[in-house]
Design a protein around this motif. Structure first.
Motif, short mmCIF file in Angstrom:
data_model
loop_
_atom_site.label_atom_id
_atom_site.label_comp_id
_atom_site.label_asym_id
_atom_site.label_seq_id
_atom_site.Cartn_x
_atom_site.Cartn_y
_atom_site.Cartn_z
N ALA A 69 0.98 -1.17 -0.10
CA ALA A 69 0.18 0.34 0.19
C ALA A 69 0.54 1.27 -0.05
N VAL A 70 2.10 1.11 0.74
CA VAL A 70 2.97 2.18 0.64
C VAL A 70 3.49 2.68 -0.37
N VAL A 71 3.96 1.79 -0.93
CA VAL A 71 4.17 1.53 -2.44
C VAL A 71 3.77 2.81 -2.89
N ALA A 72 2.54 1.58 -3.63
CA ALA A 72 1.59 1.96 -4.36
C ALA A 72 1.49 3.80 -4.13
N THR A 73 1.26 3.96 -2.64
CA THR A 73 1.21 5.43 -2.78
C THR A 73 2.08 6.37 -3.07
N LEU A 74 3.09 5.89 -3.25
CA LEU A 74 4.25 7.02 -3.16
C LEU A 74 4.52 6.68 -4.84
N ARG A 75 4.32 5.60 -5.65
CA ARG A 75 4.08 5.80 -6.95
C ARG A 75 3.14 7.11 -7.50
N ASP A 76 1.96 7.83 -6.87
CA ASP A 76 1.17 8.47 -6.80
C ASP A 76 1.74 9.55 -7.05
N HIS A 77 2.75 9.71 -6.27
CA HIS A 77 3.25 11.24 -6.22
C HIS A 77 3.89 11.82 -7.52
N PRO A 78 3.92 13.19 -7.66
CA PRO A 78 4.54 13.30 -9.08
C PRO A 78 5.71 13.60 -8.99
N ALA A 79 6.54 13.12 -7.91
CA ALA A 79 8.45 13.42 -7.60
C ALA A 79 8.44 11.73 -7.44
N ALA A 80 8.07 11.05 -7.72
CA ALA A 80 8.51 9.72 -7.65
C ALA A 80 8.74 9.62 -9.03
N VAL A 81 9.77 8.66 -9.30
CA VAL A 81 10.10 7.41 -10.89
C VAL A 81 9.97 6.61 -10.50
N ALA A 82 10.56 6.00 -9.90
CA ALA A 82 10.30 4.82 -9.73
C ALA A 82 10.19 4.35 -7.94
N GLN A 140 5.17 12.32 6.30
CA GLN A 140 3.61 13.22 6.76
C GLN A 140 2.46 12.74 6.81
N LEU A 141 2.82 11.50 5.81
CA LEU A 141 1.53 10.16 5.64
C LEU A 141 1.12 10.23 6.44
N LYS A 142 -0.66 10.30 6.65
CA LYS A 142 -1.57 10.68 7.37
C LYS A 142 -1.68 9.30 9.39
N TRP A 143 -0.32 7.94 8.55
CA TRP A 143 -0.85 7.13 9.60
C TRP A 143 0.60 7.24 10.04
N VAL A 144 1.40 8.26 10.29
CA VAL A 144 2.44 7.95 10.45
C VAL A 144 2.68 8.84 12.02
N VAL A 145 3.02 7.91 12.55
CA VAL A 145 2.78 7.94 14.84
C VAL A 145 4.16 8.84 14.66
N ASP A 146 5.46 8.55 14.36
CA ASP A 146 6.67 9.02 14.26
C ASP A 146 7.46 9.38 13.75
N VAL A 147 8.70 9.66 13.12
CA VAL A 147 9.39 9.78 12.43
C VAL A 147 10.83 9.84 13.24
N ALA A 148 11.17 8.59 13.12
CA ALA A 148 12.13 8.14 13.53
C ALA A 148 13.86 8.89 13.13
N ALA A 149 13.42 9.13 11.65
CA ALA A 149 14.97 10.11 11.19
C ALA A 149 14.28 11.05 9.64
N HIS A 150 14.83 11.89 9.42
CA HIS A 150 14.38 12.62 8.53
C HIS A 150 15.11 13.02 7.48
N GLY A 151 16.09 12.98 6.52
CA GLY A 151 16.48 13.31 5.74
C GLY A 151 16.03 13.66 4.45
N ASP A 152 17.59 13.78 3.68
CA ASP A 152 16.64 14.77 2.17
C ASP A 152 16.52 13.36 1.68
N THR A 153 17.63 12.34 1.66
CA THR A 153 17.07 11.45 0.64
C THR A 153 16.40 9.90 1.42
#
Length: 572
Positions: free
Chosen positions: A174-187, A222-235
């Motif tokens: 489900a997450v892969v499908a969601t990310l694929r729908d984002h305009p910035a995603a390529v693969a 920032q997906l709605k089901w995220v309850v904790d961000v353990a790490a967050h960098g650019d990539t």
DNA sequence: GCCGTTTTCGGCCCGACTGTTTTCAGTCG
């Protein structure tokens, strides 16, 4: 067979020996050799103890003369002699220090030796008392990290650190499908152990390429089901979902997407073996590319298959990447064409509300089966609920439902219970009325687990043994069934074995499925579904079958019902 | 301790990150 230690017990001794030797500062390569051997033992289907007694354990890669002798010591004395000796010299809890993330053997040994800290409680006290920073190389941050790790461990003592594929697979897809729908995603692709369809996982890995990596990474956190961000960098980012699943996203350059996907799919053992082989050929593999050492030329590809082909292998399906012979087979071009979900023509182990634990009516289950496009579908409710005329009543209901689904062959069946005596708990004259009979062991305890099944297989009406070992992953260990003997007897009697797709069963497990295939036995892939959505568990059975190297031909229910009837044992 | 289509001796995957260090060891995947 009786009395021989299990492969997991033998492997545990070698892992412990490796831990203790590592603490003592022994040669790293000996330590690695013990750990490799332990892994090989866990992934061997036959009894490693028996193999060692027969002098055949050393035929397995990673096991030589010395380790074979040590296995024999376990059989004869209960423990590896060297292990007994080393255990006397190391306080038992010091080994646990090494299990804390960030704390390895070198540091653990110094804390023990130089500070005389020997228990987890003392470790906590030493960190709180700021005594660890007295050691060179350790500072305030190290103390903080250790305290955090200790607190986390105390909190999660019951949770168990691995979750079931059945939970993680739909989530990651489900997450892969969601990310694929984002305009910035390529693969975007799943990776890691879930891509290999390993039965349990620690975290869920996703690899992507993007026109704007930072934007995709931020969107992910920032997906709605995220309850904790353990790490967050650019990539790269790690998040925790509301049901406690950990997801890792890495956004990588498109030109080396294939190399990175290969690297992050693993397994570690598969990658290490491939890299060692590459070194012998003058190549050096990393996640970024394959370097020809002599020329310095680097091969990169967006396509994972191209990476394998460049290295002289057939592309290896993720499910086979466990360093269990797949690289040798791929080198020779002899990888099997693995069974696929679309090959499965029908489900042969399912329940309805006729079983007390079934959630949907017979008609609802059949309707869903028809929608899945099955050609046949067996109703196999528990025999316990089909007593006192209820079996006949259910047969009448099946007859009525058949009229409404003329295209789907609805098979009448039962999941009979195998009693401690080895008898099944349904009379022959009733079994004779049914199209398909599954027989399973349900109640423990069990002091003759193998014989019980062998006897049930002699019943001329028993077509298939359900969930052979009875394990519940994370809850209940497998019964001590001699799977190799069961496979032989299954072939001799014309009985089939299933791969049960329930997420916590997946029984047979992968290595046993492979042993069955190699013996020439056909397996049945089933959902054992007790409700509509559980019919999809057949997908997990297919995944497990693929991990067991099974082709379409190795699976019984890829055949038409007519062909199945021809292959099964003759009824009286 | 294991292993071999350059080897039965001399190798044994590769890179990132962290915390502690002025150039690196330990740990991780």
């Amino acid at each position: 067979m009786v009395g021989l230690p299990r492969n997991t017990e033998v492997a545990d001794q070698f892992d412990l020996l490796a831990d203790l030797m590592e603490l003592e500062g022994a040669d790293t390569f000996r330590v690695i050799a013990y750990r490799r051997a332990a892994t090989r033992m866990r992934e061997t289907s036959g009894s490693i103890a028996q193999l060692a007694l027969d002098g055949k354990a050393k035929e397995l890669s990673g096991i030589g003369k010395t380790i074979e002798e040590k296995i024999v010591q376990i059989v004869e004395k209960g423990e590896i002699e060297a292990l007994t000796k080393k255990k006397a010299g190391v306080p038992p809890e010091v080994v646990l220090f090494m299990r804390l993330p960030g704390l390895g053997p070198k540091t653990a040994a110094r804390i023990w030796r130089e500070l005389d800290v020997t228990t987890l409680d003392e470790l906590k006290a030493a960190a709180e008392g700021q005594r660890l920073r007295g050691l060179t190389g350790l500072g305030a941050k190290s103390e903080e990290k250790i305290l955090k790790a200790l607190a986390f461990q105390a909190q999660n003592v019951d949770a168990g650190d691995r979750r079931l594929l059945g939970e993680g697979l739909p989530a990651v897809q489900a997450v892969v499908a969601t990310l694929r729908d984002h305009p910035a995603a390529v693969a975007v692709s799943e990776a890691g152990s879930v891509r290999r369809r390993k039965e349990t996982f620690r975290d869920l890995d996703i690899i992507a390429t993007a026109s704007d990596p930072a934007e995709l990474t931020t969107y992910f956190t920032q997906l709605k089901w995220v309850v904790d961000v353990a790490a967050h960098g650019d990539t790269k980012a790690t998040v925790v979902s509301n049901d406690g699943l950990r997801f890792d996203l890495r956004v990588v350059p498109p030109e080396s997407f294939g190399n990175l996907l290969q690297h992050f799919t693993g397994s570690k053992d598969h990658n290490v073996a491939m890299r060692e082989d590459a070194v012998r050929r003058g190549l050096s593999i990393s996640e970024y590319g394959v370097t020809t050492v002599e020329t310095g030329e680097v091969f990169q590809s967006a396509d994972e298959d191209a990476v394998y082909e460049f290295l002289g292998y057939q592309p290896v399906p993720p499910e086979l990447r466990e360093n269990a012979g797949e690289l040798e087979a791929a080198r020779r071009g002899e990888l099997p064409a693995l069974v696929e979900l679309g090959d499965v023509r029908g489900d042969l182990h399912t329940h309805t509300h006729w079983s007390a634990d079934g959630k949907n009516t017979l008609e609802e289950m059949v309707q869903a089966a028809a929608e899945r496009g099955y050609e046949y579908y067996a109703i196999t409710d528990h025999s316990h609920y089909l007593r006192e005329g209820r079996l006949h009543a259910q047969l009448e209901e099946i007859e009525r439902v058949r009229e409404r689904f003329p295209k789907l062959r609805i098979l009448s069946g039962v999941e009979a219970n195998i009693r401690a005596s080895g008898e099944v708990d349904v009379a022959d004259e009733d079994l004779a009325l049914l199209d398909w009979v599954v027989a399973s062991v349900h109640q423990a305890p069990d002091n003759r687990p193998t014989e019980r099944v062998l006897e049930a297989m002699q019943n001329p009406y028993v077509d298939c043994i359900g969930h052979l070992t009875g394990r519940r992953i994370g809850k209940r260990p497998p019964r001590d069934v001699d799977v190799e003997r069961v496979i032989e007897a299954a072939l001799a009697s014309g009985t089939f074995l299933e791969i049960n797709g329930q997420p916590d069963r997946l029984d047979l497990r992968d290595v046993h499925a492979r042993a069955a295939k190699e013996a020439g036995l056909k397996l049945v892939l089933t959902s054992d579904g007790h409700q509509l959505r559980a019919q999809s568990y057949v997908e997990l059975a297919v995944a497990q079958a693929r991990r067991g190297w099974l082709t379409k031909d190795d699976v019984l229910n890829t055949r038409t019902w007519k062909q199945v009837e021809k292959l099964r044992k003759k009824r009286p």
